[in-house]
Design a protein around this motif. Structure first.
Motif, PDB file in Angstrom:
ATOM      1  N   ASN A  37       3.213  14.819  -3.131  1.00  0.00           N
ATOM      2  CA  ASN A  37       2.481  14.846  -1.879  1.00  0.00           C
ATOM      3  C   ASN A  37       1.993  13.464  -1.411  1.00  0.00           C
ATOM      4  OD1 ASN A  37       1.726  16.546   0.059  1.00  0.00           O
ATOM      5  ND2 ASN A  37       0.207  17.655  -1.153  1.00  0.00           N
ATOM      6  N   HIS A  38       2.025  12.477  -2.328  1.00  0.00           N
ATOM      7  CA  HIS A  38       1.376  11.211  -2.002  1.00  0.00           C
ATOM      8  C   HIS A  38       2.036  10.462  -0.843  1.00  0.00           C
ATOM      9  CE1 HIS A  38       4.555   9.354  -4.408  1.00  0.00           C
ATOM     10  NE2 HIS A  38       4.193   8.194  -3.911  1.00  0.00           N
ATOM     11  N   SER A  39       3.347  10.666  -0.626  1.00  0.00           N
ATOM     12  CA  SER A  39       3.955   9.903   0.479  1.00  0.00           C
ATOM     13  C   SER A  39       3.519  10.454   1.843  1.00  0.00           C
ATOM     14  CB  SER A  39       5.472   9.798   0.364  1.00  0.00           C
ATOM     15  OG  SER A  39       6.026  10.824  -0.367  1.00  0.00           O
ATOM     16  N   ALA A  64      13.009  -1.387  -4.521  1.00  0.00           N
ATOM     17  CA  ALA A  64      12.037  -2.230  -5.234  1.00  0.00           C
ATOM     18  C   ALA A  64      11.120  -1.361  -6.091  1.00  0.00           C
ATOM     19  CB  ALA A  64      11.224  -3.042  -4.227  1.00  0.00           C
ATOM     20  N   ASP A  65      10.725  -0.204  -5.578  1.00  0.00           N
ATOM     21  CA  ASP A  65       9.828   0.718  -6.272  1.00  0.00           C
ATOM     22  C   ASP A  65      10.468   1.205  -7.575  1.00  0.00           C
ATOM     23  OD1 ASP A  65       7.509   2.258  -6.540  1.00  0.00           O
ATOM     24  OD2 ASP A  65       8.363   3.958  -5.445  1.00  0.00           O
ATOM     25  N   VAL A  66      11.740   1.593  -7.469  1.00  0.00           N
ATOM     26  CA  VAL A  66      12.457   2.125  -8.632  1.00  0.00           C
ATOM     27  C   VAL A  66      12.632   1.030  -9.696  1.00  0.00           C
ATOM     28  CG1 VAL A  66      14.733   2.923  -9.372  1.00  0.00           C
ATOM     29  CG2 VAL A  66      13.613   4.001  -7.422  1.00  0.00           C
ATOM     30  N   ILE A  72       0.829  -1.218   0.000  1.00  0.00           N
ATOM     31  CA  ILE A  72       0.000   0.000   0.000  1.00  0.00           C
ATOM     32  C   ILE A  72       0.865   1.271   0.000  1.00  0.00           C
ATOM     33  CG2 ILE A  72      -2.166  -0.854   0.986  1.00  0.00           C
ATOM     34  CD1 ILE A  72      -1.057  -0.237   3.756  1.00  0.00           C
ATOM     35  N   HIS A  73       2.108   1.157  -0.509  1.00  0.00           N
ATOM     36  CA  HIS A  73       3.010   2.299  -0.358  1.00  0.00           C
ATOM     37  C   HIS A  73       2.540   3.550  -1.099  1.00  0.00           C
ATOM     38  CE1 HIS A  73       4.702   0.644  -4.142  1.00  0.00           C
ATOM     39  NE2 HIS A  73       5.040   1.902  -4.391  1.00  0.00           N
ATOM     40  N   ASP A  74       1.737   3.383  -2.149  1.00  0.00           N
ATOM     41  CA  ASP A  74       1.243   4.553  -2.883  1.00  0.00           C
ATOM     42  C   ASP A  74      -0.194   4.901  -2.516  1.00  0.00           C
ATOM     43  OD1 ASP A  74       3.543   5.291  -4.292  1.00  0.00           O
ATOM     44  OD2 ASP A  74       3.195   3.783  -5.842  1.00  0.00           O
ATOM     45  N   ILE A  75      -0.632   4.465  -1.331  1.00  0.00           N
ATOM     46  CA  ILE A  75      -2.026   4.697  -0.920  1.00  0.00           C
ATOM     47  C   ILE A  75      -2.380   6.198  -0.952  1.00  0.00           C
ATOM     48  CG2 ILE A  75      -1.503   4.787   1.570  1.00  0.00           C
ATOM     49  CD1 ILE A  75      -4.168   3.431   2.100  1.00  0.00           C
ATOM     50  N   GLN A 111       8.394   7.462   3.859  1.00  0.00           N
ATOM     51  CA  GLN A 111       9.811   7.590   3.491  1.00  0.00           C
ATOM     52  C   GLN A 111      10.190   6.900   2.183  1.00  0.00           C
ATOM     53  OE1 GLN A 111      12.153   6.247   6.829  1.00  0.00           O
ATOM     54  NE2 GLN A 111      11.100   7.582   8.278  1.00  0.00           N
ATOM     55  N   HIS A 112       9.235   6.380   1.429  1.00  0.00           N
ATOM     56  CA  HIS A 112       9.659   5.551   0.294  1.00  0.00           C
ATOM     57  C   HIS A 112      10.251   6.335  -0.879  1.00  0.00           C
ATOM     58  CE1 HIS A 112       5.539   6.198  -1.405  1.00  0.00           C
ATOM     59  NE2 HIS A 112       6.088   5.890  -2.568  1.00  0.00           N
ATOM     60  N   HIS A 113      10.152   7.675  -0.849  1.00  0.00           N
ATOM     61  CA  HIS A 113      10.848   8.477  -1.878  1.00  0.00           C
ATOM     62  C   HIS A 113      12.014   9.262  -1.291  1.00  0.00           C
ATOM     63  CE1 HIS A 113       8.310   7.630  -5.350  1.00  0.00           C
ATOM     64  NE2 HIS A 113       7.265   7.698  -4.540  1.00  0.00           N
ATOM     65  N   GLU A 114      12.396   8.947  -0.069  1.00  0.00           N
ATOM     66  CA  GLU A 114      13.599   9.569   0.494  1.00  0.00           C
ATOM     67  C   GLU A 114      14.818   8.943  -0.176  1.00  0.00           C
ATOM     68  OE1 GLU A 114      13.507  12.081   2.326  1.00  0.00           O
ATOM     69  OE2 GLU A 114      11.661  12.060   3.519  1.00  0.00           O
TER      70      GLU A 114
HETATM   71 FE   LIG Z   1       5.407   6.389  -4.608  1.00  0.00          FE
END
Ligand SMILES: [Fe+2]
Ligand SMILES: [Fe+2]
Length: 343
Positions: A233-235, A286-288, A204-207, A257-260
């Motif tokens: 803003n999504h994070s 993993a996201d990238v 759900i990281h992009d919830i 923190q997933h875009h830090e």
């Molecule tokens: Fe994201």
């Protein structure tokens, strides 16, 4: 012996039990068999440990009562062989010995209770009743815990699908990131609970994208700077949505923190190095990889090789080097983890 039953015992419960009773002394065995036979549902009797073990392996029992000192195979040896099959059946030993060595060995073998000789039949019946009752409650508790864990998993999956329904281009993105992030965490040798936390958080990281207007979310082509700011803003938005859920893992922080990035160039807080949760550093990688190896409306998939090369060039700067290493190792071994999308 009369047919009374000590108070406080559930007679119906006793009547439903299948009991294996192992005793070599004829007199004791006959007396107790008569007593127990009237009170439990099914009673099977064996005269030594070897016979007892054979009977146990053939039948299905809710409880085993055994003497210790017997010819051919003693009661503790039989108990250890029953445990070696992985069976958690309650085992009660009946013993004339109350010395320390026997007791310690019994505990080591996972014997549930022991009753001393000369046997008080009521005490034995109470021990049988209580040992099986405790085991039944343990099983019910375990089943309830498993069910709650399943419900949590299904609810989170439903949330993930709901988020992705708004954005057809990234359909399945979170699920793939989740599988990859968990595999990386496992590859790094992290504890099972941490791996599970990574799996859930990634799902759900992009919830927070629920807060992004769909015109921006679904816009093909390049975004204007202001639109990109809205996307970013999504994070923080995801963190706001999740911060009050009492997950057993730091899910809200992972999501925030997933875009830090390691050197502080990420968002929303510009955190650096180890100020970023390890779970979030794994999620970022993993996201990238998933995003780069997937097709987007404004560009074709870059392919796995290019994604890994980009990761390696950013190792230690943008991405945690240890996480990158684990990811590269993993993808070389299991490229099937991330099937190429939309090519
Ligand atoms: Fe994201
Ligand atoms: Fe993402």
């Amino acid at each position: 012996m009369d047919s009374h039953t000590p108070p406080g015992l559930d007679l119906n419960f006793l009547q439903g039990l299948r009991l294996l009773y192992v005793e070599d002394e004829d007199e004791v065995r006959e007396l107790l068999s008569r007593f127990l036979g009237r009170r439990v549902g099914t009673l099977e009797v064996a005269v030594n440990g070897r016979e007892g073990l054979e009977a146990f392996l053939k039948g299905e029992y809710d409880v085993v009562v055994t003497d210790i000192k017997m010819p051919e195979m003693d009661g503790l040896e039989m108990a250890s062989r029953i445990r070696a099959t992985g069976h958690a059946v309650p085992i009660i030993v009946v013993t004339a010995y109350s010395d320390r060595d026997y007791l310690l060995r019994s505990i080591d073998l996972g014997v549930d209770r022991y009753v001393t000789k000369p046997i008080d039949p009521d005490a034995l019946l109470t021990a049988i009743h209580d040992a099986v009752m405790v085991r039944t409650q343990q099983k019910a508790l375990l089943a309830a815990e498993t069910r709650i864990a399943d419900i949590l998993q299904q609810t989170v999956m439903a949330l993930a699908r709901a988020i992705e329904m708004r954005d057809p281009y990234t359909d399945g993105h979170q699920k793939r990131v989740s599988a990859l992030a968990a595999a990386i965490a496992k590859e790094m040798g992290l504890a099972r609970e941490v791996v599970e936390g990574v799996r859930f958080g990634a799902l759900i990281h992009d919830i927070g994208s629920i807060r992004i207007p769909s015109e921006i979310l679904c816009k093909p082509g390049k975004l204007k700077p202001i639109e990109f700011e809205i996307i970013k803003n999504h994070s923080q938005a995801g963190y706001e949505l999740l911060k009050d859920v009492d997950f057993p893992w730091p899910i809200a922080e992972m999501v925030r923190q997933h875009h830090e990035r390691l050197n502080g160039s990420g968002y929303p807080q510009g955190l650096k190095g180890e100020a970023i949760l390890l779970e979030a550093r794994i999620l970022a990688v993993a996201d990238v990889v998933e995003a780069m190896s997937s097709h987007r409306p404004y560009r074709p998939a870059l392919g796995l090789e290019q994604a890994l090369a980009e990761l390696e060039s950013g190792a230690g700067q943008l991405y945690d080097a240890e996480v990158v290493n684990a990811c590269v190792r993993l993808m070389r071994r299991r490229p099937d983890l991330l099937p190429e999308q939309g090519l």
